[in-house]
Structure formats: structure tokens, C-alpha cells
Design a protein around this motif. Structure first.
Motif, PDB file in Angstrom:
ATOM      1  N   ILE A 272       0.843  -1.202   0.000  1.00 36.05           N
ATOM      2  CA  ILE A 272       0.000   0.000   0.000  1.00 36.05           C
ATOM      3  C   ILE A 272       0.876   1.250   0.000  1.00 36.05           C
ATOM      4  CG2 ILE A 272      -1.677   1.327   1.348  1.00 36.05           C
ATOM      5  CD1 ILE A 272      -2.817  -1.404   2.284  1.00 36.05           C
ATOM      6  N   VAL A 273       1.910   1.262   0.858  1.00 39.37           N
ATOM      7  CA  VAL A 273       2.816   2.415   0.915  1.00 39.37           C
ATOM      8  C   VAL A 273       3.525   2.584  -0.426  1.00 39.37           C
ATOM      9  CG1 VAL A 273       4.911   3.314   1.993  1.00 39.37           C
ATOM     10  CG2 VAL A 273       3.120   2.303   3.409  1.00 39.37           C
ATOM     11  N   ALA A 274       3.993   1.477  -1.010  1.00 40.24           N
ATOM     12  CA  ALA A 274       4.671   1.545  -2.303  1.00 40.24           C
ATOM     13  C   ALA A 274       3.717   2.067  -3.381  1.00 40.24           C
ATOM     14  CB  ALA A 274       5.219   0.175  -2.694  1.00 40.24           C
TER      15      ALA A 274
ATOM     16  N   ALA B  70       2.033   9.101  -6.135  1.00 38.06           N
ATOM     17  CA  ALA B  70       2.502  10.464  -5.844  1.00 38.06           C
ATOM     18  C   ALA B  70       3.667  10.847  -6.759  1.00 38.06           C
ATOM     19  CB  ALA B  70       2.912  10.580  -4.378  1.00 38.06           C
ATOM     20  N   GLY B  71       4.604   9.933  -6.960  1.00 43.41           N
ATOM     21  CA  GLY B  71       5.729  10.209  -7.850  1.00 43.41           C
ATOM     22  C   GLY B  71       5.285  10.406  -9.283  1.00 43.41           C
ATOM     23  N   ALA B  72       4.339   9.587  -9.719  1.00 39.00           N
ATOM     24  CA  ALA B  72       3.821   9.733 -11.081  1.00 39.00           C
ATOM     25  C   ALA B  72       3.072  11.049 -11.242  1.00 39.00           C
ATOM     26  CB  ALA B  72       2.913   8.559 -11.426  1.00 39.00           C
ATOM     27  N   LEU B  73       2.308  11.460 -10.226  1.00 42.33           N
ATOM     28  CA  LEU B  73       1.590  12.733 -10.306  1.00 42.33           C
ATOM     29  C   LEU B  73       2.556  13.921 -10.341  1.00 42.33           C
ATOM     30  CD1 LEU B  73      -1.463  12.123  -7.941  1.00 42.33           C
ATOM     31  CD2 LEU B  73      -1.466  12.366 -10.428  1.00 42.33           C
TER      32      LEU B  73
ATOM     33  N   GLU C 282       8.888  -2.119  -3.006  1.00 43.52           N
ATOM     34  CA  GLU C 282       8.163  -3.178  -3.700  1.00 43.52           C
ATOM     35  C   GLU C 282       9.045  -4.393  -3.980  1.00 43.52           C
ATOM     36  OE1 GLU C 282       4.860  -4.956  -4.904  1.00 43.52           O
ATOM     37  OE2 GLU C 282       4.905  -2.934  -4.069  1.00 43.52           O
ATOM     38  N   LEU C 283      10.298  -4.166  -4.343  1.00 44.06           N
ATOM     39  CA  LEU C 283      11.192  -5.286  -4.659  1.00 44.06           C
ATOM     40  C   LEU C 283      11.771  -5.955  -3.417  1.00 44.06           C
ATOM     41  CD1 LEU C 283      13.016  -3.871  -7.786  1.00 44.06           C
ATOM     42  CD2 LEU C 283      11.147  -5.515  -7.686  1.00 44.06           C
ATOM     43  N   ARG C 284      11.773  -5.241  -2.290  1.00 48.46           N
ATOM     44  CA  ARG C 284      12.216  -5.788  -0.996  1.00 48.46           C
ATOM     45  C   ARG C 284      13.586  -6.462  -1.080  1.00 48.46           C
ATOM     46  NH1 ARG C 284       6.557  -7.200  -0.954  1.00 48.46           N
ATOM     47  NH2 ARG C 284       5.522  -6.008   0.655  1.00 48.46           N
TER      48      ARG C 284
END
Length: 123
Positions: free
Chosen positions: A7-9, A15-18, A58-60
Motif C-alpha cells: 500500500i505504501v509503495a 505520488a511520484g507519477a503525479l 516493492e522489490l524488498r
């Protein structure tokens, strides 16, 4: 059940895309060189940070973190330098509206360089 890290990712990616989208829209819509330059640099660096952070979450993978940090530092170092060079080139080629400037710190420097170049041509 959805993992909180996902969810955080996801929020960071959106947000980064916006922010990147806002930079692109500002680049197209703003009227002059200096405001376009601002739109191209400020939100883009933060947007790339958010996207790289989301990618790391996301990739952890801890092995990926140094690469992501290097990518962001590269962005952080090159974007202001390129914006500075574009701004100076725009100023020297008279693409900057000097009436919109509050303080014009380059006027004396450019005039001095132009005088030196003229004197060099005459000699």
C-alpha cells in the motif's frame, strides 16, 4: 490480505507519477523559460525520489538500495546543473523576459563579458 508495504509503495508510486505528470504539464503550459525550467526540475527530482523509494519497497531487496540511492543522487546532482546551464543560455540568447525578474544579477556580468569580447575583436 494486502501487505501494508504494498500500500505504501502504491501511494508513493502514484505520488511520484503525479509529480512527474505535473512537471510535464508545467513544461508545456508555463509561458516563459524560467517558469518552465522550474517546472522541469523541482517536481521531477521529488517525483523520481518517490518512484525510486516505491521501487525499493516493492522489490524488498537490500542489494538494490545502493543502486537506487546512486540513481537518485545522480538526479539530484545533474538536474540543477542542467537547469542552470539552460537558464544562462536562455539569458544570453535573450529568451528571458527581464521585466519579470525581481533582481537581475547577471546583467553586469554579461555586459562585462560582451565588452571584453568586443575589445578582443577590435584588437
Amino acid at each position: 490480505m494486502t501487505d501494508p508495504v504494498d500500500i505504501v509503495a502504491g501511494v508513493l508510486m502514484v505520488a511520484g507519477a503525479l509529480l512527474s505528470l505535473g512537471a510535464a504539464i508545467g513544461l508545456l503550459r508555463f509561458p516563459d523559460l524560467l517558469t518552465r525550467m522550474h517546472a522541469a526540475t523541482k517536481p521531477q527530482v521529488l517525483g523520481s525520489l518517490l518512484l525510486l523509494t516505491a521501487l525499493g519497497l516493492e522489490l524488498r531487496s537490500w542489494e538494490l538500495v545502493p543502486l537506487l540511492v546512486v540513481a537518485w543522487i545522480f538526479q539530484l546532482l545533474t538536474v540543477p546543473v542542467s537547469a542552470h546551464m539552460v537558464g544562462r543560455a536562455g539569458y544570453r540568447t535573450k529568451h528571458v523576459d527581464k521585466t519579470a525578474l525581481t533582481v537581475d544579477e547577471l546583467d553586469d556580468v554579461v555586459a562585462r563579458v560582451e565588452r571584453a569580447e568586443e575589445e578582443e575583436l577590435e584588437a
